[in-house]
Design an enzyme around this catalytic site. Sequence first.
Site, PDB file in Angstrom:
ATOM      1  N   SER A 156     112.602 -93.559 -32.444  1.00  0.00           N
ATOM      2  CA  SER A 156     112.614 -93.373 -30.817  1.00  0.00           C
ATOM      3  C   SER A 156     113.670 -94.165 -30.123  1.00  0.00           C
ATOM      4  O   SER A 156     113.965 -93.609 -28.853  1.00  0.00           O
ATOM      5  CB  SER A 156     111.106 -93.842 -30.474  1.00  0.00           C
ATOM      6  OG  SER A 156     110.987 -95.134 -30.947  1.00  0.00           O
ATOM      7  N   LYS A 191     104.827 -85.629 -25.079  1.00  0.00           N
ATOM      8  CA  LYS A 191     106.236 -85.759 -25.104  1.00  0.00           C
ATOM      9  C   LYS A 191     106.607 -84.234 -24.981  1.00  0.00           C
ATOM     10  O   LYS A 191     106.323 -83.533 -23.776  1.00  0.00           O
ATOM     11  CB  LYS A 191     106.775 -86.453 -26.266  1.00  0.00           C
ATOM     12  CG  LYS A 191     106.507 -87.800 -25.980  1.00  0.00           C
ATOM     13  CD  LYS A 191     107.045 -88.782 -27.202  1.00  0.00           C
ATOM     14  CE  LYS A 191     106.649 -90.181 -26.936  1.00  0.00           C
ATOM     15  NZ  LYS A 191     106.079 -91.110 -28.102  1.00  0.00           N
ATOM     16  N   HIS A 243     108.762 -87.470 -31.704  1.00  0.00           N
ATOM     17  CA  HIS A 243     109.857 -86.883 -31.206  1.00  0.00           C
ATOM     18  C   HIS A 243     110.344 -85.659 -31.946  1.00  0.00           C
ATOM     19  O   HIS A 243     111.578 -84.987 -31.333  1.00  0.00           O
ATOM     20  CB  HIS A 243     110.997 -88.165 -31.045  1.00  0.00           C
ATOM     21  CG  HIS A 243     110.508 -89.258 -30.243  1.00  0.00           C
ATOM     22  ND1 HIS A 243     110.474 -89.176 -28.865  1.00  0.00           N
ATOM     23  CD2 HIS A 243     110.035 -90.384 -30.781  1.00  0.00           C
ATOM     24  CE1 HIS A 243     110.273 -90.397 -28.352  1.00  0.00           C
ATOM     25  NE2 HIS A 243     109.659 -91.020 -29.771  1.00  0.00           N
TER      26      HIS A 243
END
Length: 388
Positions: free
Chosen positions: A178, A238, A206
């Site tokens: 990250s 996200k 991610h």
Amino acid sequence: MVFDELELALAELDRAHLRRHRRVLESPAGPRVTVEGRRLLSFCSNDYLGLAAHPELIAALAEGARGWGAGSGASALLGGHLVPHEALEQRLAGFLGLPRALTFTTGYLANLAVTPALVGRGDEVFADRLNHASLIDAVVLSRARHRRYPHNDSAALERLLKSSTARRKLILTDSVFSMDGDMAALDRLLVLAEEHDAWLVVDDAHGFGVLGQEGRGALSHFGLQASPRLVLMGTLGKAAGVGGAFVAGDERVVEWLISRGRSYVFSTAPPPALAAALLMSIDLIEAGEGRRQHLQALITRLRGGLAPLAFRRGWRLADSAGPIQPLIVGDTGKALELSAHLERLGLWVPAIRPPTVPEGSSRLRISLSAAHGESDVDTLLAALEAAP
Ligand SMILES: *Cc1c(COP(=O)(O)O)cnc(C)c1O
């Protein structure tokens, strides 16, 4: 007094430039935000596909609330598991090509459920040194022995696995790291997991929505076959643009988490409207090839401009192929100054400091979104060029 010590600790944070402050956004999240009355061009969001403000998602959220109410009312096991939650889990499992999925309120909670449910005292967890804080906390909570290997060093991991006499073993890693943006060699890790009869738990916070075919994430990126020992976690706040998380994998693992994942069992189910919105979000991710291509073009453009600039200024551009593009400055004060310089020019790029990153590797964490335009990238490059 207990407060004296706390005041000293806060003063120490100030002295070391480590006190954290929040900014209040006066506009919805997106590439252009209003902060303290000023419009800023933001490079700090994980909304990689630009879905957080997508009109269809907002409509699905509102529609979900009208149809299913504001709250779920209880934990999933006590009557908080509604039709939208069930539909979302089935949609996620199908999308990921995994037997089953379970949804959580946040990724942090999802990670806290998995490792402690699979290993305990006397067992060993083999963890990349740069794993996300929630994975580290999960190991502490599990009471298993925490054996950390140097970042992305699968040879060191193999030595640790060979020397282990633990009854149960678990390999734990981010897919995309990250704060660095680079990737774990998941294909190699799965081979090691098979050889040593270990679980492989992958945090794809991610990767989901960004990597792989139609945004299916890191497993698809590596072309990995579903394996019963592979447990995949992903976040939905996200790239998916809403909030929440999932754990997906073998039927037996999900059944075990429903009964023994403490942060699942003892926490109120997320509002059903979120699940309704997330169903729409997965449709948008699946159909979002154009967004991913645009994002990739922005990444290429940014790296092309940053590489010579970083070289001249003595910064280091991290080895990242994704939307997280860290520019490593080193000194914490200097990273903060650079971030402040950009803000004076109307850009918001956060400086990341210890303990989030190792001492001496403070950085700007530039994150790109498909909602950015090419001219936004050029504006950022020009502003960095003009740094004192
Ligand atoms: C953001 C993040 C989490 C936590 O997910 P939330 O849904 O924000 O709680 C977990 N792991 C990684 C690698 C993350 O980046």
